[in-house]
Design an enzyme around this catalytic site. Structure first.
Site, PDB file in Angstrom:
ATOM      1  N   THR A  66      27.585  26.763 -37.771  1.00  0.00           N
ATOM      2  CA  THR A  66      27.696  27.571 -36.538  1.00  0.00           C
ATOM      3  C   THR A  66      28.843  28.576 -36.684  1.00  0.00           C
ATOM      4  OG1 THR A  66      29.142  25.933 -35.534  1.00  0.00           O
ATOM      5  CG2 THR A  66      26.775  25.716 -35.072  1.00  0.00           C
TER       6      THR A  66
ATOM      7  N   LYS B 225      41.750  29.816 -44.599  1.00  0.00           N
ATOM      8  CA  LYS B 225      41.462  29.452 -45.992  1.00  0.00           C
ATOM      9  C   LYS B 225      42.708  28.883 -46.677  1.00  0.00           C
ATOM     10  CE  LYS B 225      37.654  32.722 -46.034  1.00  0.00           C
ATOM     11  NZ  LYS B 225      37.265  34.118 -46.120  1.00  0.00           N
TER      12      LYS B 225
ATOM     13  N   GLU C 182      33.797  39.359 -39.658  1.00  0.00           N
ATOM     14  CA  GLU C 182      33.468  38.301 -38.710  1.00  0.00           C
ATOM     15  C   GLU C 182      32.970  38.936 -37.420  1.00  0.00           C
ATOM     16  OE1 GLU C 182      33.777  34.903 -39.232  1.00  0.00           O
ATOM     17  OE2 GLU C 182      34.387  35.333 -41.277  1.00  0.00           O
TER      18      GLU C 182
ATOM     19  N   VAL D 187      35.910  28.542 -48.435  1.00  0.00           N
ATOM     20  CA  VAL D 187      36.866  29.362 -49.204  1.00  0.00           C
ATOM     21  C   VAL D 187      36.131  29.964 -50.391  1.00  0.00           C
ATOM     22  CG1 VAL D 187      39.057  29.392 -50.470  1.00  0.00           C
ATOM     23  CG2 VAL D 187      38.747  27.776 -48.587  1.00  0.00           C
TER      24      VAL D 187
END
Ligand code: HSE
Length: 342
Positions: A96, A225, A210, A152
């Site tokens: 999600t 990350k 994003e 990552v």
């Protein structure tokens, strides 16, 4: 292996495609026979214990309907938590969208999976950045695996490289370009003299950024990350609040020009070197192996015995990230098979 897929966006679709496309090979090469028995999306679910057909679901989606409208197996309005609780499966794949405010809804999905004895593969950085030490403990407590290689480096196996290939050595420091969007923006600014805003708009059009671009340009994505690397590779029990974060909004064309005169450039670098982890725009020599262009990611592991090792690759993209999900599923399958043997 029965799989519940939670989230049917770019990565979710990549996962169904990759699992379907490589079916025969996977059974032959790895003895791995994955079957997606349920998919939960924002407006409902689709469930078939015999395994869902990705082509049929894609056709429903292409017509502009949610997959829960499947006439045979659709469950409109069924929440993901109910799917995870009630459907029999070995693994939940959680893909999600990221939320770094409270990690939801992914955090609840992961906890529900653990509590119902299911392993979890996730590409979602939110829950890990906010609660990685607690989540790894909870997985252990419930005797299930939590895997997250796609968080990552996208498809580039940065976590596995450090964990498996450098096993036995001590990783003393990590430095990396861990966000494709900001690397693309800084590359466009320095090489093509494009303004920050134009470069950001292009990155969004290309699908790298994003949903909330502040995640990228203000450094939060890189910081997530950094948290995952620090916990998984260096055994540091940290969360997002422990990282000092500065994004690239203030990096000007002039600053990039000045750096270029010195044979350097500016990159958004995430680093863990013993002190407090940081994310900040950093001037680095153009001949540093970390200095990659465009949307590429790169990470350098400084080790006690093997010196510096740098890994470069694509850090984003639906199919790339889905390939990391497949790796994680194979890893869990391998671990389960070895457990049976010992
Ligand atoms: N927005 C992220 C990036 C996606 O640009 O790297 C992958 O985490």
């Amino acid at each position: 292996m029965r799989i519940i897929l939670v989230g049917y966006g770019v990565v979710g679709k990549g996962v169904t495609t990759i699992l379907a496309r490589k079916d025969a090979e996977k059974v032959k090469e790895y003895g791995f026979n994955p079957k997606i028995v349920a998919i939960a999306d924002i407006d409902g679910a689709v469930i078939d214990p015999r395994g869902l057909s990705p082509e049929k679901l894609e056709a429903i989606k292409q017509k502009g309907f949610p997959i829960s409208k499947d006439p045979d197996f659709g469950r409109p309005g069924m929440p993901a938590l109910d799917v995870i609780e009630s459907v029999e499966a070995e693994v939940v794949v959680e893909v999600t969208p990221v939320n770094i405010k409270n990690g939801e809804p992914a955090l609840s999905h992961i906890i529900k999976a653990f509590k119902t004895g299911k392993h979890v593969v996730t590409t979602n950085k939110g829950p890990l950045a906010l609660a990685m030490p607690a989540l790894t403990e909870l997985a252990e407590y419930n005797n299930v695996y939590l895997r997250f290689s796609g968080t990552v480096g996208g498809g580039t196996p940065m976590l596995e490289f450090a964990k498996k290939c450098l096993a036995g050595d001590k990783i003393l420091a990590i430095q990396g370009i861990l966000n494709g969007t900001t690397n693309y923006i800084l590359t466009e600014m320095s090489q093509n003299r494009v303004t920050f805003q134009e470069a950001l708009t292009n990155a969004q059009k290309l699908g790298y950024a994003e949903r909330e671009p502040s995640m990228d340009i203000d450094g939060f994505d890189t910081a997530c990350k950094v948290v995952i690397l620090a916990n998984w590779i260096m055994n540091k029990k940290i969360t997002l609040k422990d990282v000092d974060i500065k994004g690239i909004r203030d990096v000007s064309l002039e600053a990039l020009d000045e750096a270029a005169k010195r044979g350097n450039t500016i990159k958004l670098i995430g680093s863990i070197d013993g002190d407090r982890p940081t994310v900040k725009p950093t001037e680095i020599p153009k001949n540093n192996p970390l200095c990659v262009s465009g949307v590429l990611n790169a990470v350098t592991f400084s080790t006690e015995f093997a010196g510096e090792q740098t890994l470069v690759g694509r850090g984003a993209g639906g199919m790339e990230t889905a390939s990391a999900v497949l790796r994680d599923l194979l890893d869990i399958r391998h671990k389960l098979a070895t457990k049976l043997l010992t």
